[in-house]
Design a protein around this motif. Structure first.
Motif, PDB file in Angstrom:
ATOM      1  N   THR A  11     -83.297  54.282  77.033  1.00  0.00           N
ATOM      2  CA  THR A  11     -83.494  55.343  76.058  1.00  0.00           C
ATOM      3  C   THR A  11     -84.232  54.770  74.855  1.00  0.00           C
ATOM      4  OG1 THR A  11     -81.451  54.902  74.833  1.00  0.00           O
ATOM      5  CG2 THR A  11     -81.304  56.382  76.752  1.00  0.00           C
ATOM      6  N   SER A  14     -82.938  51.548  72.220  1.00  0.00           N
ATOM      7  CA  SER A  14     -81.935  50.842  73.026  1.00  0.00           C
ATOM      8  C   SER A  14     -82.151  49.329  73.053  1.00  0.00           C
ATOM      9  CB  SER A  14     -81.965  51.370  74.467  1.00  0.00           C
ATOM     10  OG  SER A  14     -83.216  51.081  75.074  1.00  0.00           O
ATOM     11  N   THR A  76     -89.430  54.229  78.339  1.00  0.00           N
ATOM     12  CA  THR A  76     -88.332  54.999  77.763  1.00  0.00           C
ATOM     13  C   THR A  76     -88.120  56.290  78.550  1.00  0.00           C
ATOM     14  OG1 THR A  76     -89.876  55.946  76.166  1.00  0.00           O
ATOM     15  CG2 THR A  76     -88.548  54.065  75.450  1.00  0.00           C
ATOM     16  N   THR A  77     -86.940  56.862  78.384  1.00  0.00           N
ATOM     17  CA  THR A  77     -86.535  57.971  79.254  1.00  0.00           C
ATOM     18  C   THR A  77     -86.354  59.286  78.504  1.00  0.00           C
ATOM     19  OG1 THR A  77     -84.203  57.305  79.027  1.00  0.00           O
ATOM     20  CG2 THR A  77     -85.420  56.442  80.928  1.00  0.00           C
ATOM     21  N   GLU A  78     -87.065  59.469  77.395  1.00  0.00           N
ATOM     22  CA  GLU A  78     -86.961  60.771  76.741  1.00  0.00           C
ATOM     23  C   GLU A  78     -87.684  61.862  77.528  1.00  0.00           C
ATOM     24  OE1 GLU A  78     -90.141  58.846  74.001  1.00  0.00           O
ATOM     25  OE2 GLU A  78     -88.906  58.240  75.710  1.00  0.00           O
ATOM     26  N   GLY A 122     -82.396  60.967  75.873  1.00  0.00           N
ATOM     27  CA  GLY A 122     -82.834  60.430  77.147  1.00  0.00           C
ATOM     28  C   GLY A 122     -81.809  59.894  78.113  1.00  0.00           C
ATOM     29  N   TYR A 123     -80.513  59.976  77.797  1.00  0.00           N
ATOM     30  CA  TYR A 123     -79.529  59.431  78.740  1.00  0.00           C
ATOM     31  C   TYR A 123     -79.503  60.208  80.053  1.00  0.00           C
ATOM     32  CZ  TYR A 123     -77.549  56.452  75.068  1.00  0.00           C
ATOM     33  OH  TYR A 123     -77.374  55.502  74.101  1.00  0.00           O
ATOM     34  N   GLN A 126     -82.309  59.057  82.153  1.00  0.00           N
ATOM     35  CA  GLN A 126     -82.053  57.681  82.562  1.00  0.00           C
ATOM     36  C   GLN A 126     -81.090  57.637  83.754  1.00  0.00           C
ATOM     37  OE1 GLN A 126     -79.932  55.185  79.757  1.00  0.00           O
ATOM     38  NE2 GLN A 126     -81.155  53.393  80.297  1.00  0.00           N
ATOM     39  N   HIS A 223     -74.477  63.487  75.416  1.00  0.00           N
ATOM     40  CA  HIS A 223     -75.009  62.312  76.115  1.00  0.00           C
ATOM     41  C   HIS A 223     -73.938  61.305  76.531  1.00  0.00           C
ATOM     42  CE1 HIS A 223     -79.317  63.066  75.829  1.00  0.00           C
ATOM     43  NE2 HIS A 223     -79.081  63.580  74.625  1.00  0.00           N
ATOM     44  N   TYR A 227     -74.038  58.186  79.429  1.00  0.00           N
ATOM     45  CA  TYR A 227     -73.941  56.777  79.026  1.00  0.00           C
ATOM     46  C   TYR A 227     -72.829  56.073  79.786  1.00  0.00           C
ATOM     47  CZ  TYR A 227     -72.275  52.926  76.052  1.00  0.00           C
ATOM     48  OH  TYR A 227     -71.817  51.718  75.581  1.00  0.00           O
TER      49      TYR A 227
END
Length: 240
Positions: A11, A14, A76-78, A122-123, A126, A223, A227
């Motif tokens: 994310t 991070s 990144t995972t946004e 973004g979790y 991810q 989120h 996580y």
């Protein structure tokens, strides 16, 4: 699985860019910084002499470059790359993940972008990427905790290197501060990484936190389950 193509998915906020800075210091990988998100934001990214406008073409070029040398990609995972032309990503290369407690990630992200949407943290993306990698390979991918890098960088990086099959280079755990060309597109997001010389805790404090701001509080609880999915994977890997 033997491959020269190594991915790290995290994310925003991070500590993934600090990890990329260490990979630059190693000097034994060609390093790419957020090429998939560059296509989303700018409509293009550059790989060698090629300007790429699709996730599928990007992946093919990364695979080509990895035929004769090691390639490291930090992303990144946004954004959701899997449904925008990147459905083959889980089948290519080796995928690893870095997580950080959303209590730290969310206020840091909000301080950089007060107009953020909750989903941009973004979790969720991810976890979906990690699950797709598991489905594609039959193996649970390696999950690294940012907090472990801060508590014991040497052991944490050594464990990462053992898992992905690259030499552990203790000399790469420290570096000279400074901006890097590879992250120039988003340099304003990487001031901490540019000032750093090793994996160190940030001294930043934020007026808006998950405890003081209702939007951030709601975002945290949205989120948090994602996580903890990956945190359980990380803890299982450590125990093994």
């Amino acid at each position: 699985m033997e491959t020269n193509l190594l991915f790290l998915w995290g994310t925003p906020r991070s500590m993934s860019t600090a990890f990329l800075r260490m990979m630059l210091e190693r000097g034994d990988h060609e390093v790419f910084h957020e090429p998939f998100s560059s296509i989303v934001v700018q409509g293009r990214t550059v790989v060698g002499d090629h300007t790429v406008t699709s996730h599928d073409k990007l992946l093919r070029l990364l695979e080509e470059r990895a035929r004769d040398h090691r390639v490291f990609v930090k992303e990144t995972t946004e954004y959701d790359y899997l449904s925008t032309g990147g459905d083959r990503i889980p089948y290519a290369g080796r995928h690893t993940f870095i997580i950080r407690n959303p209590r730290s990630v969310i206020p840091s992200h909000y301080a950089m972008n007060p107009a953020m949407a909750c989903e941009e943290i973004g979790y969720g993306n991810q976890v979906e990427m990690a699950r797709r990698v598991l489905a594609a390979t039959g193996e649970r991918p390696f999950v690294l905790e940012a907090e472990d890098l801060l508590d014991d960088a040497e052991e944490t990086v050594a464990r990462y290197c053992r898992h992905v099959g690259i030499p552990f280079l203790p000399s790469a755990l420290s570096w000279q501060p400074g901006d890097q060309k590879v992250w120039s597109r988003t340099s304003q997001w990487h001031r901490d990484a540019a000032r750093s010389s090793s994996f160190t805790r940030s001294e930043a404090t934020y007026e808006a936190t998950v405890d003081s701001d209702r939007f951030l509080y709601d975002c945290y609880w949205h989120h948090r389950p994602y996580y903890h999915v990956l945190r359980k994977w990380a803890r299982t890997t450590v125990a093994a």
